[in-house]
Design a protein around this motif. Structure first.
Motif, PDB file in Angstrom:
ATOM      1  N   UNK A 187      -6.040   9.746   4.145  1.00  0.00           N
ATOM      2  CA  UNK A 187      -7.602   9.748   4.544  1.00  0.00           C
ATOM      3  C   UNK A 187      -8.173   8.490   3.915  1.00  0.00           C
ATOM      4  N   UNK A 188      -8.717   7.739   4.864  1.00  0.00           N
ATOM      5  CA  UNK A 188      -9.594   6.515   4.209  1.00  0.00           C
ATOM      6  C   UNK A 188     -10.569   6.701   3.277  1.00  0.00           C
ATOM      7  N   UNK A 189     -11.124   8.217   3.289  1.00  0.00           N
ATOM      8  CA  UNK A 189     -11.887   8.608   2.403  1.00  0.00           C
ATOM      9  C   UNK A 189     -11.487   8.825   0.873  1.00  0.00           C
ATOM     10  N   UNK A 190     -10.062   8.871   0.840  1.00  0.00           N
ATOM     11  CA  UNK A 190      -9.527   9.227  -0.286  1.00  0.00           C
ATOM     12  C   UNK A 190      -9.171   7.927  -0.766  1.00  0.00           C
ATOM     13  N   UNK A 191      -8.159   7.064  -0.279  1.00  0.00           N
ATOM     14  CA  UNK A 191      -7.573   5.869  -0.667  1.00  0.00           C
ATOM     15  C   UNK A 191      -7.752   5.167   0.565  1.00  0.00           C
ATOM     16  N   UNK A 192      -7.469   3.489   0.098  1.00  0.00           N
ATOM     17  CA  UNK A 192      -7.533   2.243   1.094  1.00  0.00           C
ATOM     18  C   UNK A 192      -5.890   2.331   1.427  1.00  0.00           C
ATOM     19  N   UNK A 193      -5.850   2.142   2.816  1.00  0.00           N
ATOM     20  CA  UNK A 193      -4.466   2.157   3.356  1.00  0.00           C
ATOM     21  C   UNK A 193      -3.926   0.538   3.225  1.00  0.00           C
ATOM     22  N   UNK A 194      -2.885   0.483   2.901  1.00  0.00           N
ATOM     23  CA  UNK A 194      -2.292  -0.774   2.914  1.00  0.00           C
ATOM     24  C   UNK A 194      -2.415  -1.802   4.235  1.00  0.00           C
ATOM     25  N   UNK A 195      -2.605  -2.843   4.193  1.00  0.00           N
ATOM     26  CA  UNK A 195      -2.686  -3.710   5.508  1.00  0.00           C
ATOM     27  C   UNK A 195      -1.311  -3.884   5.895  1.00  0.00           C
ATOM     28  N   UNK A 196      -1.208  -4.238   7.617  1.00  0.00           N
ATOM     29  CA  UNK A 196       0.090  -4.495   8.113  1.00  0.00           C
ATOM     30  C   UNK A 196       0.255  -6.020   8.108  1.00  0.00           C
ATOM     31  N   UNK A 197       1.146  -6.531   7.707  1.00  0.00           N
ATOM     32  CA  UNK A 197       1.403  -7.959   7.374  1.00  0.00           C
ATOM     33  C   UNK A 197       3.226  -8.030   7.443  1.00  0.00           C
ATOM     34  N   UNK A 198       3.537  -9.198   7.045  1.00  0.00           N
ATOM     35  CA  UNK A 198       4.824  -9.768   7.371  1.00  0.00           C
ATOM     36  C   UNK A 198       5.537  -9.865   6.038  1.00  0.00           C
ATOM     37  N   UNK A 199       5.070  -8.909   5.085  1.00  0.00           N
ATOM     38  CA  UNK A 199       5.838  -8.931   3.798  1.00  0.00           C
ATOM     39  C   UNK A 199       7.315  -8.440   3.904  1.00  0.00           C
ATOM     40  N   UNK A 200       8.147  -9.181   3.265  1.00  0.00           N
ATOM     41  CA  UNK A 200       9.497  -8.667   3.322  1.00  0.00           C
ATOM     42  C   UNK A 200       9.985  -7.554   2.039  1.00  0.00           C
ATOM     43  N   UNK A 201       8.979  -7.309   1.331  1.00  0.00           N
ATOM     44  CA  UNK A 201       9.444  -6.401   0.446  1.00  0.00           C
ATOM     45  C   UNK A 201       8.877  -5.047   0.266  1.00  0.00           C
ATOM     46  N   UNK A 202       8.947  -4.672   1.592  1.00  0.00           N
ATOM     47  CA  UNK A 202       8.652  -3.102   1.838  1.00  0.00           C
ATOM     48  C   UNK A 202       9.720  -2.068   1.378  1.00  0.00           C
ATOM     49  N   UNK A 203       9.117  -1.144   1.039  1.00  0.00           N
ATOM     50  CA  UNK A 203       9.897   0.034   0.286  1.00  0.00           C
ATOM     51  C   UNK A 203       9.766   1.264   1.203  1.00  0.00           C
ATOM     52  N   UNK A 204      10.796   2.129   1.462  1.00  0.00           N
ATOM     53  CA  UNK A 204      10.814   3.150   2.152  1.00  0.00           C
ATOM     54  C   UNK A 204      11.071   4.537   1.031  1.00  0.00           C
ATOM     55  N   UNK A 205      10.245   5.502   1.420  1.00  0.00           N
ATOM     56  CA  UNK A 205      10.523   6.713   0.450  1.00  0.00           C
ATOM     57  C   UNK A 205      11.110   7.735   1.299  1.00  0.00           C
ATOM     58  N   UNK A 222       1.102   2.335  -3.717  1.00  0.00           N
ATOM     59  CA  UNK A 222      -0.017   1.285  -2.892  1.00  0.00           C
ATOM     60  C   UNK A 222      -1.225   1.021  -4.160  1.00  0.00           C
ATOM     61  N   UNK A 223      -1.466   2.031  -4.903  1.00  0.00           N
ATOM     62  CA  UNK A 223      -2.288   1.498  -5.937  1.00  0.00           C
ATOM     63  C   UNK A 223      -1.783   0.491  -6.982  1.00  0.00           C
ATOM     64  N   UNK A 224      -0.292   0.618  -6.957  1.00  0.00           N
ATOM     65  CA  UNK A 224       0.467  -0.461  -7.965  1.00  0.00           C
ATOM     66  C   UNK A 224       0.687  -1.761  -7.254  1.00  0.00           C
ATOM     67  N   UNK A 225       0.163  -2.001  -5.784  1.00  0.00           N
ATOM     68  CA  UNK A 225       0.033  -3.019  -4.915  1.00  0.00           C
ATOM     69  C   UNK A 225       1.372  -2.997  -4.265  1.00  0.00           C
ATOM     70  N   UNK A 226       2.134  -2.112  -4.172  1.00  0.00           N
ATOM     71  CA  UNK A 226       3.691  -2.326  -3.436  1.00  0.00           C
ATOM     72  C   UNK A 226       3.287  -2.000  -1.834  1.00  0.00           C
ATOM     73  N   UNK A 227       4.179  -2.559  -1.383  1.00  0.00           N
ATOM     74  CA  UNK A 227       4.083  -2.519   0.167  1.00  0.00           C
ATOM     75  C   UNK A 227       5.269  -1.376   0.935  1.00  0.00           C
ATOM     76  N   UNK A 228       4.820  -0.465   1.827  1.00  0.00           N
ATOM     77  CA  UNK A 228       5.549   0.294   2.279  1.00  0.00           C
ATOM     78  C   UNK A 228       6.201   0.180   3.866  1.00  0.00           C
ATOM     79  N   UNK A 229       7.513   0.612   4.063  1.00  0.00           N
ATOM     80  CA  UNK A 229       7.779   0.617   5.716  1.00  0.00           C
ATOM     81  C   UNK A 229       7.849   1.868   6.174  1.00  0.00           C
ATOM     82  N   UNK A 230       8.413   2.936   5.535  1.00  0.00           N
ATOM     83  CA  UNK A 230       8.449   4.233   5.841  1.00  0.00           C
ATOM     84  C   UNK A 230       8.186   5.248   4.627  1.00  0.00           C
TER      85      UNK A 230
END
Length: 701
Positions: A154-172, A188-196
């Motif tokens: 929910x954007x009211x709770x946290x900022x969603x990460x942007x969609x870009x071409x990063x290659x270091x995405x993590x899946x959970x 996300x708060x640690x600046x990590x990027x996620x795929x799934x």
């Protein structure tokens, strides 16, 4: 991975129906639709609610049949009693997958049994894939498939990460929905990027390992994080982990709980020492799976590994604006198995041109706040110098990031460096960092972590690099041929003392004189696996008189200890000279198969518990790593003037025992060689125990 597994439809649908959708976003049924819309899903969305013509501004339908269009994914948010009817409708309209968000507890209103069992039977009949029940859902970041009710999106709770071409995405992949999305939020708060993010719930159909296998094959996850309570299909673990190792995709696991797949026997020392998590740890070690203790460590390790810079060694340069923080970081690096070595004279001379005289060019490098003021030219100069030093393998940068624009000011110089640097660099702020700084670092591929997390993340990257350097996919074992213990030991070249089984005192004396004194006598009985407790053992017998007396004494003690015990004779064995005592054994884990064990101790093995396990079969390299993992490994190499033990002979024995396990096949349930005496040259298995099935009778020697 081919499409028939249905997971592509689940993870990347083009159209979604939300059954039970509601305008009340305080309830799960309302959150499901709201989250999907807020996430930015661009495909067709069809709310299903028989009581409303519109839900959350969209046209609603009374049931799935009324939609009249292709539906790829059905999100099921109705009460448990109605779930199966919805799934039947979903199959009838040709939906490829469903997520059952409803709870899975037994419900008397559900005909035919529990919801999990009913869903499993439905999948077997229809072929439609189902995630859950009791699943919080999925989050496909790049394709904006927010098929879940997680409040963290929910954007009211946290900022969603942007969609870009990063290659270091993590899946959970998490068996816990709440924890899976909590890990995402922390990442996300640690600046990590996620795929799934995929939360599997009660796994009536789609289970954790299948999801991991699919994500590895998809090839767009730099690392995969798992939260495990247990595995429904543990027999698949080796294959899935091997595929991840082949692809160079680190698996980072936080596992809780104990395996309840089956009770282990406790006849042998090996079985007694094989705790509930032993098999998991042994498989993790074999396949390079990185186990972590808590969410902070998990995200730190994922951040370092996803940056795809594997350190070639353990030497870390610490760059700090305050000496006290540098000393703290040095201590934590040491705890993690890393080194903070003094810098070479040439490097120190180079750094002296940047570091103020009141700072320090030692390691930690105290650059002071003045050295990194401005646009970041000095910090880049320092990191470039560290990166050029082949004796340094990673860096931790500690600078105060409480000011929201701190990293933005460094970025013009820092980003180009981070794109070309050789070593992993982890950043930390001694004071709470502004979120803008952490996100800016993440966008440049620079992980942020707490100091302990930074040290553990780098240490994990070292372990994974070493694993990758040695990785060879194990060759499956051939079917076992079986056989009795003595024949197996002889056939595979396991050295044992001269020995023979006799049936009277005269026979014992004859064998003792043939083999030479001193000798040991042991009652042979499948009902007396531990001879010392039963008084069924005599050691150090030096002449015929002692042999005769001991023969009658140990038989009497055995019969008194257990009058019903079967006695097959007395083993006369040549006494071996003293040496370093170890134990080698095997226990067959009900989930993962045979586990080979090596440990110190002889009769003290249960007290010392200095043991290493590995899944069989083992190669010579695997066996050597088992030796190296023992806390007392240095003792085998010789200390304080003592001669070293023949580790090569011990390794050969481990490989031979691994071959015995393959030869005997599943009929061999447990095996104990205790003690195995290792000498400066050679080794010998003095006492042996095997438990076979289905007869479950012990063979001892």
């Amino acid at each position: 991975m081919t499409e028939p597994n249905g997971l592509s439809t689940l993870l990347n649908p083009k159209s979604i129906a939300v059954v039970g959708a509601s305008d009340d976003v305080s309830r799960i049924r309302g959150k499901l639709l709201r989250t999907l819309l807020l996430a930015g899903f661009t495909g067709d969305v069809h709310p299903v609610n028989p009581s409303h013509a519109r839900v959350q501004g969209l046209t609603a339908y009374p049931d799935l049949h009324a939609i009249g269009q292709q539906v790829d994914l059905v999100m099921v948010g109705v009460p448990a009693a109605s779930v199966m009817a919805v799934l039947e409708d979903a199959a009838a309209i040709g939906a490829g997958a469903a997520i059952v968000h409803s709870a899975a507890e037994p419900d008397p209103q559900v005909p035919g049994g529990t919801l999990v069992a009913d869903i499993a039977a439905f999948v077997a009949r229809t072929g439609m894939r189902v995630l859950g029940p009791n699943a919080e859902g999925i989050w496909n970041v790049l394709d904006r498939v927010g098929a879940n009710f997680a409040p963290v999106l929910d954007p009211a709770v946290m900022v969603q990460e942007p969609v870009d071409d990063r290659t270091d995405r993590i899946s959970i992949v998490s068996q816990s929905g709440a924890l899976g999305f909590a890990l995402y939020a922390q990442g996300v708060q640690n600046g990590l990027a996620f795929r799934h993010v995929v939360t599997t719930g009660n796994e009536a159909d789609i289970e954790t390992l299948e999801v991991v296998d699919h994500l590895v094959a998809a090839g767009d996850s730099a690392a995969i994080v798992l939260f495990l309570e247990g595995l429904d299909r543990p027999d698949r673990f080796a294959s899935v982990a091997a595929s991840a190792a082949d692809a160079g995709v680190p698996l980072i696991v936080m596992k809780v709980g104990s395996s309840e797949a089956g009770a282990r026997a406790a006849v042998s020392h090996t079985a007694h020492l094989a705790g509930s998590d032993t098999a998991y740890d042994a498989l993790f070690e074999r396949y390079g799976v990185l186990r972590v203790a808590d969410p902070e460590e998990l995200m730190a390790v994922a951040g370092v590994l996803s940056a795809r810079r594997e350190p070639a060694g353990t030497n870390v340069a610490i760059i700090t604006t305050t000496g006290g923080a540098g000393g703290w970081a040095s201590d934590l690096c040491g705890e993690a198995g890393l080194a903070v070595p003094p810098l070479g004279d040439d490097l120190r001379a180079e750094l002296a041109g940047v570091v103020p005289s009141y700072g320090s060019t030692a390691n930690p490098v105290d650059v002071t706040a003045a050295a990194i003021e401005g646009a970041g030219e000095n910090l880049v100069t320092i990191l470039e110098a560290v990166d050029r030093d082949p004796d340094l393998h990673a860096a931790i940068v500690m600078l105060n990031m409480i000011s929201p624009d701190r990293v933005a000011r460094l970025e013009p110089f820092l980003r180009p460096l981070l794109e070309r640097i050789r070593i992993p660099v982890v950043f930390h702020s001694p004071s709470p960092p502004a979120p803008e700084n952490v996100r800016a670092l993440g966008a440049m591929g620079a992980p942020y972590a707490g100091i302990r997390g930074a040290a553990k993340g780098i240490a994990a990257a070292v372990r994974y690099r070493r694993f990758r350097d040695r990785w060879v996919r194990p060759v499956p074992a051939p079917p076992g041929a079986g056989g009795d213990l003595a024949a197996l030991l002889a056939r595979h070249g396991v050295p044992t003392p001269p020995e023979a089984v006799v049936h009277d005192a005269d026979g014992a004396v004859a064998v003792a004189q043939e083999h030479g004194y001193p000798v040991a006598l042991k009652v042979v009985s499948p009902d007396l696996p531990h001879k010392t407790e039963a008084g069924a053992l005599a050691l150090g017998l030096a002449d015929a008189g002692e042999v005769r007396a001991a023969h009658d004494r140990i038989l009497a003690s055995a019969r008194a200890y257990d009058p019903a015990a079967r006695i097959d004779g007395v083993l006369v064995q040549r006494m071996m000279p003293p040496g370093r005592e170890l134990v080698v054994g095997m226990v067959r884990d009900p989930d993962f198969g045979p586990l080979l064990m090596l440990g110190f101790g002889g009769v003290y093995v249960d007290v010392l518990r200095d043991v290493a396990f590995a899944p069989a079969p083992v190669s010579a390299a695997d066996a050597q790593r088992m030796v190296d993992r023992l806390r007392g490994a240095a003792i085998l190499r010789g200390i304080r003037g003592e001669a070293g033990s023949d580790v090569d002979a011990l390794v050969r024995l481990l490989v031979a025992v691994s071959s015995i396990i393959e030869d005997a096949g599943p009929g061999l349930r447990e095996l104990d060689l205790n003690p195995v005496i290792v000498y400066p040259e050679g080794c010998v298995a003095v006492d042996t125990l095997a438990v076979f099935t289905p007869a479950a009778e012990e063979e001892t020697g």
